[in-house]
Write a protein that holds these residues in place. Structure first.
Motif, mmCIF file in Angstrom:
data_model
loop_
_atom_site.group_PDB
_atom_site.id
_atom_site.type_symbol
_atom_site.label_atom_id
_atom_site.label_comp_id
_atom_site.label_asym_id
_atom_site.label_seq_id
_atom_site.Cartn_x
_atom_site.Cartn_y
_atom_site.Cartn_z
ATOM 1 N N ASN A 75 58.114 28.420 57.143
ATOM 2 C CA ASN A 75 57.673 28.454 58.505
ATOM 3 C C ASN A 75 57.584 30.080 58.763
ATOM 4 O O ASN A 75 58.369 30.580 59.121
ATOM 5 C CB ASN A 75 58.287 27.625 59.529
ATOM 6 N N ILE A 76 56.346 30.333 58.855
ATOM 7 C CA ILE A 76 56.330 31.932 59.219
ATOM 8 C C ILE A 76 54.856 32.187 59.796
ATOM 9 O O ILE A 76 53.966 31.510 59.805
ATOM 10 C CB ILE A 76 55.869 32.854 57.771
ATOM 11 N N SER A 77 55.167 33.044 61.230
ATOM 12 C CA SER A 77 54.047 33.482 61.897
ATOM 13 C C SER A 77 53.002 34.235 61.198
ATOM 14 O O SER A 77 53.451 35.114 60.294
ATOM 15 C CB SER A 77 54.703 34.017 63.202
ATOM 16 N N LEU A 78 51.849 34.117 61.688
ATOM 17 C CA LEU A 78 50.600 35.101 60.895
ATOM 18 C C LEU A 78 51.031 36.478 61.137
ATOM 19 O O LEU A 78 50.548 37.381 60.464
ATOM 20 C CB LEU A 78 49.558 34.650 61.230
ATOM 21 N N SER A 79 51.768 36.656 62.384
ATOM 22 C CA SER A 79 52.018 38.003 62.817
ATOM 23 C C SER A 79 53.212 38.698 61.708
ATOM 24 O O SER A 79 53.287 39.900 61.836
ATOM 25 C CB SER A 79 52.620 38.196 64.059
ATOM 26 N N SER A 80 53.608 37.876 60.623
ATOM 27 C CA SER A 80 54.582 38.258 59.716
ATOM 28 C C SER A 80 53.860 38.316 58.344
ATOM 29 O O SER A 80 54.584 38.387 57.304
ATOM 30 C CB SER A 80 55.758 37.728 59.675
ATOM 31 N N ASP A 117 48.517 29.943 64.912
ATOM 32 C CA ASP A 117 49.310 31.310 64.756
ATOM 33 C C ASP A 117 50.291 31.403 63.747
ATOM 34 O O ASP A 117 50.933 32.169 63.347
ATOM 35 C CB ASP A 117 50.198 31.563 66.191
ATOM 36 N N TYR A 118 50.412 30.046 62.974
ATOM 37 C CA TYR A 118 51.497 30.071 62.113
ATOM 38 C C TYR A 118 50.730 29.775 60.679
ATOM 39 O O TYR A 118 49.742 29.121 60.528
ATOM 40 C CB TYR A 118 52.478 28.790 62.149
ATOM 41 N N THR A 123 45.495 26.751 57.464
ATOM 42 C CA THR A 123 45.143 28.029 57.785
ATOM 43 C C THR A 123 43.923 28.254 56.778
ATOM 44 O O THR A 123 44.037 27.896 55.640
ATOM 45 C CB THR A 123 46.203 29.000 57.452
ATOM 46 N N ASP A 146 54.784 38.348 52.855
ATOM 47 C CA ASP A 146 55.802 38.237 53.836
ATOM 48 C C ASP A 146 56.377 39.701 54.262
ATOM 49 O O ASP A 146 56.938 40.213 53.548
ATOM 50 C CB ASP A 146 56.962 37.248 53.528
#
Length: 160
Positions: A75-80, A117-118, A123, A146
């Motif tokens: 589980n990772i946000s696209l901002s990361s 957003d994730y 995606t 990442d």
């Protein structure tokens, strides 16, 4: 006259000394934990993994790629997440993924990210640009990175 010597033993008792040493040790340990505790959060962090498929729909001098996330564990946000694009000449383009926007990377590639957003199975990313043999070569590899752990989430070779 006779001299009388009296002994005044007013040292700290062994029990009190032991309690003081334990208290000092606990305070020092708590201080070190507070100061260094923020650095240990990355020790347990693992890089998520993904299976990514790239469809090369390039035609003529127009490069066009669609990048799908097939499977994803984590589980990772696209901002990361950063995308690293490597072209046939070995040039590397790194960009931060920005959801639901089209943006340009190094005046070479236009990237659009869709799917929330994730990072996940919903995606999808499109990469387009001009690609001629003399100027901007076609993409040979795409990596998702990442940024929290600097680990590679996925590496995918792109067929011409």
């Amino acid at each position: 006259m006779r001299k009388v010597i009296t002994k005044d033993d007013e040292a700290v008792s062994p029990i009190i000394a032991t309690i003081l040493l334990v208290a000092i040790t606990v305070v020092l340990a708590a201080t070190l934990y507070t100061i260094l505790g923020g650095y240990t959060s990355l020790l347990g962090a693992t890089t998520p993994t993904a299976s990514v498929e790239v469809q090369n729909s390039s035609a003529g001098d127009q490069a066009f790629y669609i990048v799908y996330v097939d499977q994803f564990s984590g589980n990772i946000s696209l901002s990361s997440v950063d995308m690293r694009i490597i072209d046939a000449n070995g040039s590397i383009y790194i960009t931060h993924l920005i959801p639901d926007q089209t943006y340009n990377v190094a005046n070479t590639w236009n990237i659009t990210v869709k799917g929330g957003d994730y990072l996940g199975a919903t995606t999808a990313m499109t990469i387009s640009g001009r690609a001629t043999a003399s100027t901007d070569p076609y993409i040979s590899e795409i990596q998702l990175i990442d940024t929290r752990t600097n680990g590679v989430i996925s590496t995918t070779s792109v067929s011409p």
